[in-house]
Design a protein around this motif. Structure first.
Motif, PDB file in Angstrom:
ATOM      1  N   ILE A 156      37.754  53.898  -8.145  1.00 23.56           N
ATOM      2  CA  ILE A 156      37.902  54.645  -6.976  1.00 23.56           C
ATOM      3  C   ILE A 156      37.612  56.132  -7.234  1.00 23.56           C
ATOM      4  CG2 ILE A 156      39.208  52.948  -5.699  1.00 23.56           C
ATOM      5  CD1 ILE A 156      41.773  54.665  -6.104  1.00 23.56           C
ATOM      6  N   GLY A 157      37.409  56.513  -8.549  1.00 27.72           N
ATOM      7  CA  GLY A 157      36.774  57.754  -8.891  1.00 27.72           C
ATOM      8  C   GLY A 157      38.153  58.782  -9.059  1.00 27.72           C
ATOM      9  N   ILE A 158      39.417  58.329  -9.448  1.00 23.75           N
ATOM     10  CA  ILE A 158      40.352  59.308  -9.976  1.00 23.75           C
ATOM     11  C   ILE A 158      40.212  59.121 -11.440  1.00 23.75           C
ATOM     12  CG2 ILE A 158      42.874  59.700  -9.483  1.00 23.75           C
ATOM     13  CD1 ILE A 158      42.671  58.179  -6.984  1.00 23.75           C
ATOM     14  N   PRO A 159      40.390  60.484 -12.098  1.00 18.57           N
ATOM     15  CA  PRO A 159      40.564  60.307 -13.650  1.00 18.57           C
ATOM     16  C   PRO A 159      42.032  59.972 -13.942  1.00 18.57           C
ATOM     17  CG  PRO A 159      39.609  62.710 -12.616  1.00 18.57           C
ATOM     18  CD  PRO A 159      39.929  61.730 -11.539  1.00 18.57           C
ATOM     19  N   ASP A 160      41.997  59.587 -15.387  1.00 18.68           N
ATOM     20  CA  ASP A 160      43.245  59.133 -15.658  1.00 18.68           C
ATOM     21  C   ASP A 160      44.391  60.183 -15.599  1.00 18.68           C
ATOM     22  OD1 ASP A 160      42.480  56.448 -16.204  1.00 18.68           O
ATOM     23  OD2 ASP A 160      41.825  56.983 -18.098  1.00 18.68           O
ATOM     24  N   GLN A 161      43.949  61.349 -16.056  1.00 17.07           N
ATOM     25  CA  GLN A 161      45.074  62.373 -16.173  1.00 17.07           C
ATOM     26  C   GLN A 161      45.612  62.798 -14.672  1.00 17.07           C
ATOM     27  OE1 GLN A 161      43.711  65.682 -18.288  1.00 17.07           O
ATOM     28  NE2 GLN A 161      44.523  65.050 -20.259  1.00 17.07           N
ATOM     29  N   ALA A 162      44.537  63.199 -13.864  1.00 21.82           N
ATOM     30  CA  ALA A 162      44.991  63.164 -12.341  1.00 21.82           C
ATOM     31  C   ALA A 162      45.873  62.133 -11.769  1.00 21.82           C
ATOM     32  CB  ALA A 162      43.708  63.384 -11.635  1.00 21.82           C
ATOM     33  N   PHE A 163      45.384  60.743 -12.209  1.00 18.18           N
ATOM     34  CA  PHE A 163      46.159  59.770 -11.518  1.00 18.18           C
ATOM     35  C   PHE A 163      47.701  59.779 -12.109  1.00 18.18           C
ATOM     36  CE2 PHE A 163      47.413  55.227 -11.112  1.00 18.18           C
ATOM     37  CZ  PHE A 163      47.179  55.119  -9.892  1.00 18.18           C
ATOM     38  N   MET A 208      54.971  51.938 -20.820  1.00 20.71           N
ATOM     39  CA  MET A 208      53.829  53.136 -20.314  1.00 20.71           C
ATOM     40  C   MET A 208      53.583  54.040 -21.193  1.00 20.71           C
ATOM     41  SD  MET A 208      52.342  51.902 -17.325  1.00 20.71           S
ATOM     42  CE  MET A 208      51.458  53.242 -17.198  1.00 20.71           C
ATOM     43  N   PHE A 209      54.701  54.467 -22.020  1.00 19.21           N
ATOM     44  CA  PHE A 209      54.378  55.564 -22.828  1.00 19.21           C
ATOM     45  C   PHE A 209      53.361  55.162 -23.847  1.00 19.21           C
ATOM     46  CE2 PHE A 209      55.409  57.901 -26.990  1.00 19.21           C
ATOM     47  CZ  PHE A 209      54.973  59.024 -26.500  1.00 19.21           C
ATOM     48  N   TYR A 210      53.453  54.025 -24.649  1.00 16.36           N
ATOM     49  CA  TYR A 210      52.772  53.236 -25.435  1.00 16.36           C
ATOM     50  C   TYR A 210      51.264  53.195 -24.964  1.00 16.36           C
ATOM     51  CZ  TYR A 210      50.269  50.086 -28.720  1.00 16.36           C
ATOM     52  OH  TYR A 210      49.340  49.814 -29.684  1.00 16.36           O
ATOM     53  N   PHE A 211      51.129  53.143 -23.620  1.00 12.98           N
ATOM     54  CA  PHE A 211      49.650  52.839 -23.232  1.00 12.98           C
ATOM     55  C   PHE A 211      49.035  54.013 -22.936  1.00 12.98           C
ATOM     56  CE2 PHE A 211      47.133  52.713 -19.449  1.00 12.98           C
ATOM     57  CZ  PHE A 211      45.895  51.880 -19.754  1.00 12.98           C
ATOM     58  N   MET A 212      49.985  55.225 -22.731  1.00 16.30           N
ATOM     59  CA  MET A 212      49.297  56.456 -22.312  1.00 16.30           C
ATOM     60  C   MET A 212      48.984  57.056 -23.657  1.00 16.30           C
ATOM     61  SD  MET A 212      51.364  57.962 -19.059  1.00 16.30           S
ATOM     62  CE  MET A 212      52.849  57.488 -18.882  1.00 16.30           C
ATOM     63  N   MET A 271      47.598  49.999 -11.048  1.00 18.88           N
ATOM     64  CA  MET A 271      46.439  50.563 -11.071  1.00 18.88           C
ATOM     65  C   MET A 271      45.749  51.195 -12.271  1.00 18.88           C
ATOM     66  SD  MET A 271      46.251  51.956  -7.055  1.00 18.88           S
ATOM     67  CE  MET A 271      44.541  52.415  -7.135  1.00 18.88           C
ATOM     68  N   LEU A 272      46.665  51.878 -12.948  1.00 20.98           N
ATOM     69  CA  LEU A 272      46.388  52.507 -13.923  1.00 20.98           C
ATOM     70  C   LEU A 272      45.957  51.646 -15.193  1.00 20.98           C
ATOM     71  CD1 LEU A 272      46.121  55.532 -15.517  1.00 20.98           C
ATOM     72  CD2 LEU A 272      48.344  55.253 -16.302  1.00 20.98           C
ATOM     73  N   VAL A 273      46.767  50.692 -15.300  1.00 25.93           N
ATOM     74  CA  VAL A 273      46.623  49.510 -16.475  1.00 25.93           C
ATOM     75  C   VAL A 273      45.397  48.703 -16.385  1.00 25.93           C
ATOM     76  CG1 VAL A 273      47.651  47.603 -17.545  1.00 25.93           C
ATOM     77  CG2 VAL A 273      49.077  49.465 -17.108  1.00 25.93           C
ATOM     78  N   THR A 274      45.239  48.499 -15.015  1.00 24.26           N
ATOM     79  CA  THR A 274      43.775  47.800 -14.609  1.00 24.26           C
ATOM     80  C   THR A 274      42.689  48.636 -14.552  1.00 24.26           C
ATOM     81  OG1 THR A 274      44.326  47.860 -12.496  1.00 24.26           O
ATOM     82  CG2 THR A 274      45.122  45.849 -13.735  1.00 24.26           C
ATOM     83  N   ARG A 275      42.753  49.806 -14.807  1.00 21.59           N
ATOM     84  CA  ARG A 275      41.865  50.886 -14.525  1.00 21.59           C
ATOM     85  C   ARG A 275      41.137  50.987 -13.417  1.00 21.59           C
ATOM     86  NH1 ARG A 275      41.573  53.225 -19.714  1.00 21.59           N
ATOM     87  NH2 ARG A 275      40.892  55.195 -18.278  1.00 21.59           N
ATOM     88  N   ALA A 276      41.705  50.564 -12.254  1.00 27.01           N
ATOM     89  CA  ALA A 276      41.250  50.704 -10.904  1.00 27.01           C
ATOM     90  C   ALA A 276      41.202  52.043 -10.393  1.00 27.01           C
ATOM     91  CB  ALA A 276      42.209  49.871 -10.077  1.00 27.01           C
ATOM     92  N   ASN A 277      42.208  53.076 -10.839  1.00 24.01           N
ATOM     93  CA  ASN A 277      41.762  54.415 -10.478  1.00 24.01           C
ATOM     94  C   ASN A 277      40.367  54.797 -11.024  1.00 24.01           C
ATOM     95  OD1 ASN A 277      42.787  54.060 -13.287  1.00 24.01           O
ATOM     96  ND2 ASN A 277      42.810  56.236 -13.450  1.00 24.01           N
ATOM     97  N   HIS A 320      45.099  58.044 -24.901  1.00 27.06           N
ATOM     98  CA  HIS A 320      44.865  59.065 -25.556  1.00 27.06           C
ATOM     99  C   HIS A 320      45.442  60.476 -25.168  1.00 27.06           C
ATOM    100  CE1 HIS A 320      42.980  56.485 -28.324  1.00 27.06           C
ATOM    101  NE2 HIS A 320      42.011  56.356 -27.453  1.00 27.06           N
ATOM    102  N   PHE A 321      46.467  60.448 -24.338  1.00 24.75           N
ATOM    103  CA  PHE A 321      47.353  61.530 -24.138  1.00 24.75           C
ATOM    104  C   PHE A 321      47.980  62.278 -25.044  1.00 24.75           C
ATOM    105  CE2 PHE A 321      47.566  59.857 -19.079  1.00 24.75           C
ATOM    106  CZ  PHE A 321      46.422  60.119 -19.185  1.00 24.75           C
ATOM    107  N   GLY A 322      47.888  63.628 -25.214  1.00 16.97           N
ATOM    108  CA  GLY A 322      48.732  64.494 -26.116  1.00 16.97           C
ATOM    109  C   GLY A 322      49.871  64.719 -25.578  1.00 16.97           C
TER     110      GLY A 322
END
Length: 132
Positions: free
Chosen positions: A72-79, A1-5, A63-69, A10-12
């Protein structure tokens, strides 16, 4: 997950540090919640429901990897923050009864040594399970 994030989302380092801080606070909340609300429950039913919940919560990164978040309207950082908090609380709720049982098994006079032995076996089994 670290690599994906870091590479895909592009999380800093600042955001990842804040997510870790939120997870640490959630760990304390999980311990407090167990002591206040769940320590008096029958162990068998408690472990059953906690494992069902943990298995369900364990699917959140999918859900994060498939971008299902985003669908449903939840931004990546909040998710990611919510996922870290929920998974940490669920992990503490699942782990606390094991620690309590291990502490209760310790005979008088050798509590520290016996507890350390039990935790070493627990850590070794978790390490071995990671290869399966």
């Amino acid at each position: 997950m670290f690599y994906f994030m870091t590479n895909d989302l592009h999380f800093g380092p600042e955001f990842l540090g804040r997510a870790q801080l939120a997870a640490s606070l959630a760990s304390l909340a999980g311990i407090f919640l167990y002591n206040r609300a769940f320590s008096s429950m029958p162990l068998r039913s408690y472990l059953f429901w906690v494992n069902i919940g943990a298995a369900t919560v364990g699917l959140l990164p999918l859900m994060l990897v498939t971008r299902a978040n985003l669908a449903i309207g939840i931004p990546d950082q909040a998710f990611v923050l919510g996922d870290d908090v929920i998974q940490t609380v669920a992990g503490e709720l699942a782990h606390m009864p094991v620690l309590v049982l291990a502490a209760q098994l310790c005979p008088p006079g050798v509590e520290a040594t016996f507890f350390a032995l039990l935790m070493s076996v627990l850590n070794l089994s978790g390490f071995a399970a990671s290869f399966i």
